[in-house]
Scaffold this active site. Structure first.
Site, PDB file in Angstrom:
ATOM      1  N   SER A  64       0.794  -1.241   0.000  1.00 37.30           N
ATOM      2  CA  SER A  64       0.000   0.000   0.000  1.00 37.30           C
ATOM      3  C   SER A  64       0.821   1.283   0.000  1.00 37.30           C
ATOM      4  O   SER A  64       0.247   2.376  -0.085  1.00 37.30           O
ATOM      5  CB  SER A  64      -0.952   0.010   1.197  1.00 37.30           C
ATOM      6  OG  SER A  64      -2.082  -0.794   0.932  1.00 37.30           O
ATOM      7  N   LYS A  67       0.088   3.758  -2.760  1.00 35.19           N
ATOM      8  CA  LYS A  67      -0.931   4.805  -2.722  1.00 35.19           C
ATOM      9  C   LYS A  67      -0.332   6.208  -2.707  1.00 35.19           C
ATOM     10  O   LYS A  67      -1.012   7.174  -3.073  1.00 35.19           O
ATOM     11  CB  LYS A  67      -1.851   4.599  -1.520  1.00 35.19           C
ATOM     12  CG  LYS A  67      -2.700   3.330  -1.600  1.00 35.19           C
ATOM     13  CD  LYS A  67      -3.633   3.200  -0.405  1.00 35.19           C
ATOM     14  CE  LYS A  67      -4.546   1.975  -0.521  1.00 35.19           C
ATOM     15  NZ  LYS A  67      -3.845   0.704  -0.280  1.00 35.19           N
ATOM     16  N   SER A 128      -6.056   3.455   4.499  1.00 37.59           N
ATOM     17  CA  SER A 128      -5.451   2.637   3.446  1.00 37.59           C
ATOM     18  C   SER A 128      -6.497   1.829   2.682  1.00 37.59           C
ATOM     19  O   SER A 128      -6.266   0.680   2.292  1.00 37.59           O
ATOM     20  CB  SER A 128      -4.390   1.689   4.021  1.00 37.59           C
ATOM     21  OG  SER A 128      -3.542   1.205   2.997  1.00 37.59           O
ATOM     22  N   LYS A 255       2.915   6.658   4.946  1.00 35.23           N
ATOM     23  CA  LYS A 255       2.083   5.549   4.475  1.00 35.23           C
ATOM     24  C   LYS A 255       2.657   4.189   4.846  1.00 35.23           C
ATOM     25  O   LYS A 255       3.840   3.927   4.650  1.00 35.23           O
ATOM     26  CB  LYS A 255       1.934   5.630   2.947  1.00 35.23           C
ATOM     27  CG  LYS A 255       0.862   4.711   2.407  1.00 35.23           C
ATOM     28  CD  LYS A 255      -0.528   5.169   2.799  1.00 35.23           C
ATOM     29  CE  LYS A 255      -1.570   4.090   2.641  1.00 35.23           C
ATOM     30  NZ  LYS A 255      -1.435   2.971   3.604  1.00 35.23           N
TER      31      LYS A 255
END
Length: 426
Positions: A64, A67, A128, A255
């Site tokens: 993730s 992203k 997320s 993140k």
């Protein structure tokens, strides 16, 4: 008595060696720290100077953390007016199906409803939410494939050539169903090196620093007032008040990433003593021990701020060894150079600013700079060295410090130039 003197001499010699070692400057340009992860890196968020590195060129799954790149493109579209914060987004059947997969991190999306760009954006960054970022990609580019093509083009523009990108969320292709990129293996997932991820994070922060206003949030509501409402809680446990918060280090982003292949990953950022760094930890542990990515990040952050200090150079400052440039045909035969933009170079805590040396590349090496020279005209570039070694950066261009003329220099008249040429013969 002789043996006693010998013992005293040995002890004295050992003390001298120890004091010499303690007094010796730390020559390493990148901090050394032991982390239990496959790869990691720490860089200055503005300049890209590398402050820590472990296997940072190894291409690995990023889950993730993907992203961040997707969000960069969404914010780019918002700033250009292509997307609006309050714009309503429809989701297709496949995105709705992905959002209802309980094995993935998601907020529930319903085909019968629409969602604002802002809500989907916050869900992607704070929670997320995988389907949320994919829905934004389709809204922005028209299809998942088109959005991935934009992601690929963007990293190529940044000089990243070894990235593998298949979807906006960082899921495996089997997990995104019909939204998978054409002709890719079901077990394929996004991959980059830690250095690549750091480049993406630095580009995101430099272009759109407002992203931190979202990533620093610990909780937020999604679709409040509907049957799909959920209070989202951050997965970044290094934020203030969270389990892995490190006192004195006010982490405000960026993140997390988790998958079977990627294991536990985290791109973090913190601003301390007025200077922001970005850290990346990849493959820190199994999915069941996600906190290891945060303890490893703590280790890197503490190591950088404990062992290094930033030396600031203000805009217009003259750099040692590259102060003057020759102007053979000018009224004055030299012009002072100053840096075009302020910059920072980190040195070891026990080193002084004098440890930094600069080398310049003049635009016209042999002939010098041609007159007339205008104030602020580019004269060349400089690169920094510490103890004779080039300072390390994320990208080669980051190492280039632009030098500009601090004053103007008019061209000398023909008689002066002829006289100089004549004198030069002797």
């Amino acid at each position: 008595m002789t043996k006693f003197k010998q013992k005293i001499a040995i002890i004295f010699s050992v003390l001298l060696m120890m004091s010499a070692l303690l007094a010796a400057p730390l020559h390493a340009q990148a901090a050394t720290a032991s982390i239990d992860a496959k790869a990691g890196i720490a860089v200055d968020a503005k300049t890209g100077q590398i402050l820590y590195s472990k296997n940072s060129n190894q291409v690995l799954p990023i889950a993730s953390m993907s992203k961040m790149l997707a969000v960069y493109l969404i914010l780019k579209s918002i700033h250009s007016g292509q997307l609006k914060w309050n714009q309503r987004v429809h989701v297709n059947a496949e995105i709705a199906k992905i959002s209802q997969n309980t094995e993935l991190t998601n907020v529930t999306l319903n085909q019968s409803r629409t969602y604002t760009v802002r809500d989907l954006y916050k869900a992607a960054l704070i929670y997320s939410a995988n389907a949320a970022i994919m829905a934004l990609g389709i809204a922005q580019a028209g299809s998942s494939k088109a959005f991935v093509n934009e992601m690929r083009t963007q990293v190529q523009k940044w000089g990243i050539s070894d990235a593998k990108l298949y979807n906006a969320a960082g899921l495996t292709e089997s997990e995104v169903g019909s939204e998978a990129y054409p002709n890719t293996a079901k077990n394929a997932e996004n991959e980059m090196s830690a250095k690549d991820v750091a480049i993406v994070a630095s580009k995101l922060l430099q272009a759109y620093p407002e992203v931190l206003q979202t990533t620093k949030q610990m909780k937020a509501w999604f679709a409040k007032g509907t049957s799909d409402a959920v209070e989202m809680t951050t997965h970044n446990y290094m934020l203030p008040g969270q389990a892995d918060y490190l006192k004195g280090y006010e982490v405000d982003g960026l993140k997390t990433g988790t998958s079977d292949k990627a294991q536990a990953c985290f791109t973090g950022t913190v601003k301390k003593n007025g200077h922001r760094i970005i850290t990346v930890v990849m493959g820190a542990s199994s999915k069941s021990n996600g906190n290891a990515r945060f303890t490893n990040t703590q280790t890197i952050m503490k190591t950088v701020y404990t062992n290094f200090k930033p030396v600031r150079y203000k805009k217009g400052a003259s750099l040692k060894r590259v102060t003057n440039f020759k102007v053979p045909d000018g009224k004055t035969t030299t012009v002072k150079a100053g840096i075009a933009h302020g910059t920072t170079i980190w040195v070891a805590k026990n080193q002084s600013a004098n440890a930094v040396r600069f080398n310049s590349t003049q635009i016209q090496k042999k002939a010098g700079v041609a007159a007339p020279v205008a104030k602020n005209q580019k004269l060349g570039t400089a690169t920094a060295q510490i103890d004779g070694q080039n300072v390390l950066y994320l990208q080669k261009k980051d190492a280039q410090i632009t030098l500009r003329a601090k004053t103007s220099v008019a061209k000398a008249n023909i008689l002066v130039r002829l006289w100089r040429s004549f004198v030069g013969l002797f």
